[in-house]
Design an enzyme around this catalytic site. Structure first.
Site, PDB file in Angstrom:
ATOM      1  N   TRP A 198     -11.792   8.770  -1.908  1.00  0.00           N
ATOM      2  CA  TRP A 198     -12.180   8.394  -0.512  1.00  0.00           C
ATOM      3  C   TRP A 198     -11.368   9.173   0.509  1.00  0.00           C
ATOM      4  O   TRP A 198     -11.730   9.609   1.479  1.00  0.00           O
ATOM      5  CB  TRP A 198     -12.569   7.385  -0.152  1.00  0.00           C
ATOM      6  CG  TRP A 198     -11.118   6.602  -0.130  1.00  0.00           C
ATOM      7  CD1 TRP A 198     -10.377   6.049  -1.015  1.00  0.00           C
ATOM      8  CD2 TRP A 198     -10.551   6.025   1.405  1.00  0.00           C
ATOM      9  NE1 TRP A 198      -9.205   5.283  -0.517  1.00  0.00           N
ATOM     10  CE2 TRP A 198      -9.233   5.284   0.920  1.00  0.00           C
ATOM     11  CE3 TRP A 198     -11.022   5.863   2.669  1.00  0.00           C
ATOM     12  CZ2 TRP A 198      -8.299   4.640   1.914  1.00  0.00           C
ATOM     13  CZ3 TRP A 198     -10.005   5.627   3.542  1.00  0.00           C
ATOM     14  CH2 TRP A 198      -8.964   4.664   3.177  1.00  0.00           C
ATOM     15  N   ASP A 199     -10.002   9.609   0.067  1.00  0.00           N
ATOM     16  CA  ASP A 199      -8.989  10.444   0.681  1.00  0.00           C
ATOM     17  C   ASP A 199      -9.870  11.736   1.426  1.00  0.00           C
ATOM     18  O   ASP A 199      -9.533  12.156   2.582  1.00  0.00           O
ATOM     19  CB  ASP A 199      -7.989  11.119  -0.055  1.00  0.00           C
ATOM     20  CG  ASP A 199      -7.408   9.924  -0.884  1.00  0.00           C
ATOM     21  OD1 ASP A 199      -8.040   8.840  -1.223  1.00  0.00           O
ATOM     22  OD2 ASP A 199      -6.237  10.156  -1.388  1.00  0.00           O
ATOM     23  N   GLU A 201      -4.745  -2.105  -0.748  1.00  0.00           N
ATOM     24  CA  GLU A 201      -4.732  -2.354  -2.144  1.00  0.00           C
ATOM     25  C   GLU A 201      -3.949  -3.194  -2.734  1.00  0.00           C
ATOM     26  O   GLU A 201      -4.153  -3.738  -3.796  1.00  0.00           O
ATOM     27  CB  GLU A 201      -4.886  -0.845  -2.970  1.00  0.00           C
ATOM     28  CG  GLU A 201      -6.368  -0.117  -2.790  1.00  0.00           C
ATOM     29  CD  GLU A 201      -5.785   1.178  -3.621  1.00  0.00           C
ATOM     30  OE1 GLU A 201      -6.874   1.908  -3.570  1.00  0.00           O
ATOM     31  OE2 GLU A 201      -4.927   1.500  -3.826  1.00  0.00           O
ATOM     32  N   LYS A 242      -0.225  -2.342   1.986  1.00  0.00           N
ATOM     33  CA  LYS A 242       0.258  -1.100   1.272  1.00  0.00           C
ATOM     34  C   LYS A 242       0.064   0.157   2.304  1.00  0.00           C
ATOM     35  O   LYS A 242       0.729   1.085   2.322  1.00  0.00           O
ATOM     36  CB  LYS A 242      -0.733  -0.960   0.218  1.00  0.00           C
ATOM     37  CG  LYS A 242      -0.416   0.473  -0.787  1.00  0.00           C
ATOM     38  CD  LYS A 242      -1.330   0.716  -1.865  1.00  0.00           C
ATOM     39  CE  LYS A 242      -1.013   1.831  -2.591  1.00  0.00           C
ATOM     40  NZ  LYS A 242      -2.024   2.126  -3.518  1.00  0.00           N
ATOM     41  N   GLN A 243      -1.028  -0.014   3.072  1.00  0.00           N
ATOM     42  CA  GLN A 243      -1.570   1.128   3.927  1.00  0.00           C
ATOM     43  C   GLN A 243      -2.461   0.686   5.075  1.00  0.00           C
ATOM     44  O   GLN A 243      -2.600  -0.520   4.997  1.00  0.00           O
ATOM     45  CB  GLN A 243      -2.071   2.216   3.319  1.00  0.00           C
ATOM     46  CG  GLN A 243      -3.527   1.876   2.677  1.00  0.00           C
ATOM     47  CD  GLN A 243      -4.116   2.688   1.660  1.00  0.00           C
ATOM     48  OE1 GLN A 243      -3.861   2.820   0.515  1.00  0.00           O
ATOM     49  NE2 GLN A 243      -5.010   3.852   2.340  1.00  0.00           N
TER      50      GLN A 243
END
Length: 749
Positions: free
Chosen positions: A353-354, A482, A587-588
């Protein structure tokens, strides 16, 4: 954080060689031309630790995934890029002794990746007894002729006695992956002779395609060819010379690489190799290099970001763009971005999906729209695979894969593969983003409307209605963060699902009648979709005034990342997975990712409260994380934080922030530098009405920065310095824009 290369504006260069950092050096000096690529491993024998990696775009193999706890719905295989045939191997013997920098005494070492010209050079003086020879290796993968690899090696006798030098140039199919199929070999040779090698990937039990590759070699050299040999797996050409004191020898190796992706039969491969080799047979090394460099010059002229006053920031920015361009430049709509590109085996070289969330926003600004449209077309062409993915879960519509080569999901972690389903809406968002930015509705009203409709059908089946709360919910998901698996009502996932349904309803009202008939959205479906839009549950905490990342997140033992001991960072390399899942650490960007996607739809107060709450909990252990936070920080005028996070994203690999660059670069995260500067520091926005605007600031330690941006048949150059923002129209008709709230009409001078 570890810095092993000098800081220079256009070069990734070092004059030291540390065997312990060999893999880091290989990752950071990787080359690619979109068609193929390789890590910066040595051409010659090296008996120390190394990851030899050569990869061909679109060539992959299904790794084994079936395990004891395999369940219905799991992918049948884990698709992975495979190590291609090693076509750059060139071994050297000096007076009969092998050249091996893991064993030899040498000095004057230099390793230099020239970002401007995409050429890798390496030089050193090796000493064997009284013998001293200076070697210089050069190589590039041509962007003028995508199938062409060029190497040149020169060696000078610095001693006072003659030296015998032998060169063994090879094409070697005896290669393996470190991270796939338990050290199996993938290639079976079909035909081999001194001129070329034809090999095919071995059959597999999953029925996925077998790929055939053809590799043809030629040499130009001052040496004498003394032998040719052919084994079951390898072609060798052996050359010799007697180097007198002060004499220089050279050997140039040209390789043509073709695959069955472009040529259906072995005969067609052989013919193509011969024709391509013949086309360059009369060109000198200098001519081939000039053709290659000319195209790189055009790319840099259009997309370079210039930073004055901070060389480290400048190098990081160019290194980012270089990594992106060596991976993908839109020439082949069948290809896409792998998170590691051509720099390593991790993540399998597949599409994530990046692309939609990070790569498309950058490529919209630095390339022509046709290149970005190819990325959208890639997903449309794989719609049939997305149907299969949804059917595997017993659901309607289309579920785009988390990891794929052909549209079929091929990742073997359940919490990622079938819980991180927000990627379905990221594909939808990319269609919206492209349409808003370019003003081109040709895709969204045709192929794009099909993609949106089938994604919406998936969401309408995946949600469930809570009778207790009278709202629609989505349980059992993983959001962009995640470090939180199998949660209920991830805010980002729910928000994007609702938005997708709303956007699809808007688009299907605009399509032509024949397209509407093709979509066949019933009145009952419309009513159901609208009901979900109206009643979607979005977790929100009234006391804090924030969007709760998911149900129960605020019940965790909340503590800032500053309380994590330094020797336990990164936590993903020091903590158990159980401990990470129980922790509050992010995480992000998750909620913050959503704020960036729809940055103008939220009030300053909403953005501030959410950023202030979530940023202190974020460990940024995803390479995709810092740029998103940098943009929101800039939007909130947290300028120091925005710059800090820019430095992290721009130099993520150059400084090995997350201690994981040795297995490859984070290619899709290399979008982060451009995004942080253009969307963040420059405050670039495009309204739904298509108006371009900027609200720039200049980082304190920078003297200026400038970039060129492609926008709707225009090329604009923006410079921000101590005197403010200066915008110039380089190409296109007059354009009205907003800068710091004031209207400017740009005219091409």
């Amino acid at each position: 954080m570890k810095r092993i290369f000098d800081v220079q504006p256009w070069h990734v260069i070092t004059h030291t060689f540390e065997p312990a950092d060999k893999r880091l050096q290989e990752s950071m000096t990787s080359l690619g031309n979109g068609y193929m690529g390789m890590r910066g491993f040595f051409e010659e024998d090296y008996s120390g630790d190394s990851l030899l990696g050569t990869y061909l775009g679109g060539v992959w193999y299904p790794d084994k995934t079936r395990v004891g706890w395999w369940k219905n719905g799991y992918p049948k295989y884990f698709g992975k890029v495979i190590n291609a045939i090693n076509f750059i191997r060139m071994n050297f013997l000096i007076n009969g002794e092998k050249l091996d920098l893991a064993q030899d005494d040498f000095d004057q070492f230099e390793l230099d990746l020239n970002l401007k010209s995409a050429v890798l050079t390496r030089s050193f003086v090796v000493k064997k007894g009284q013998t001293q020879i200076k070697f210089k290796f050069e190589r590039f993968l041509s962007v003028a002729q995508k199938e062409l690899s060029v190497q040149r090696v020169s060696f000078e006798n610095l001693g006072d006695q003659a030296v015998e030098v032998r060169v063994i140039s090879a094409i070697d199919s005896n290669v393996q992956n470190e991270d796939a199929n338990y050290d199996e070999h993938f290639w079976q040779v079909l035909e081999i002779n001194p001129q070329y090698l034809i090999a095919q990937t071995k059959p597999n039990q999953f029925g996925t395609p077998q790929f055939t590759t053809g590799i043809q070699v030629s040499h130009q050299t001052t040496l004498t060819e003394v032998a040719q040999s052919v084994t079951d797996t390898e072609v060798q050409h052996t050359f010799e010379t007697q180097l007198e004191p002060g004499q220089v020898g050279t050997i140039e190796k040209r390789v043509i690489v073709v695959t069955s992706r472009d040529y259906e039969t072995r005969e067609a491969l052989i013919t193509a190799m011969g024709q391509l080799m013949e086309a360059i047979s009369n060109s000198s090394y200098a001519q081939l290099l000039d053709d290659h460099q000319a195209i790189w010059a055009e790319r840099w002229a259009q997309s370079d970001v210039k930073i004055q006053g901070d060389v480290a920031a400048q190098q990081g920015m160019r290194f980012n763009l270089f990594g992106l361009f060596t991976t993908y430049y839109g020439d082949d709509a069948r290809l896409n971005f792998g998170p590691k590109g051509f720099t390593g085996e991790k993540y399998g070289g597949a599409t994530y999906w990046d692309t939609e969330a990070f790569c498309i926003p950058v490529y919209l600004g630095i390339t022509k729209p046709a290149i970005t449209k190819n990325l959208l077309r890639y997903r449309y062409d794989q719609l049939d695979g997305a149907f299969i993915n949804a059917q595997e879960q017993g659901l309607k519509g289309a579920l785009y894969p988390m990891v794929t080569f052909n549209g079929i999901e091929c990742h073997n972690e359940w919490e990622i593969t079938f819980e991180e389903i927000h990627r379905n809406s990221d594909v939808a968002f990319a269609i919206y983003n492209y349409t808003k930015y370019t003003g081109d509705q040709s895709y969204v009203l045709n192929e794009g409307s099909e993609v949106l409709t089938e994604i919406s059908r998936f969401w309408a089946d995946r949600v469930h209605y809570s009778q207790r709360k009278g709202q629609y919910m989505i349980h059992g998901v993983t959001g962009p963060d995640e470090y939180e698996n199998n949660v209920d009502n991830n805010w980002y996932t729910n928000y994007l699902a609702r938005w997708t349904l709303e956007y699809t309803l808007k688009i299907i009202d605009q399509v032509a009648p024949e397209q509407a008939n093709k979509l066949a959205v019933t009145a009952q479906e419309r009513q159901h979709w609208q009901s979900i839009v109206d009643k979607m549950y979005l977790p929100y905490d009234t006391e804090l005034g924030i969007f709760e990342q998911h149900d129960g997140f605020l019940d965790k033992a909340l503590a800032p990342t500053s309380e994590i001991p330094a020797d336990q960072r990164p936590i993903n390399q020091n903590w158990s997975w159980d401990r990470i899942l129980r922790s509050p650490y992010i995480k992000q960007g998750d909620v913050i990712q959503g704020l960036w996607n729809f940055i103008d739809d939220f009030s300053e107060g909403e953005k501030k409260r959410n950023f202030d709450f979530y940023e202190p909990l974020t460990v940024h252990e995803s390479s995709l994380s810092p740029s998103v936070y940098s943009i929101i920080a800039a939007d909130l005028h947290y300028e120091d934080k925005a710059v800090e996070l820019y430095e992290r994203t721009a130099r993520l690999d150059l400084d090995n922030y997350n201690n994981d660059t040795d297995d490859g670069l984070h290619i899709t995260a290399m979008t982060g530098g451009w995004l942080a500067i253009v969307h963040g520091f420059a405050g670039m926005r495009v309204s739904d009405a298509g108006e371009l605007s900027y609200k720039p600031f200049l980082p304190k330690k920078w003297e200026s920065y400038s970039f060129r941006q492609v926008f709707r048949d225009h090329i604009i150059e923006i410079t921000v310095d101590l005197g403010g923002a200066h915008v110039q129209l380089i190409e296109g008709d007059p354009l009205s824009i907003m800068v710091n709230g004031e209207r400017q009409v740009l005219e091409n001078k």
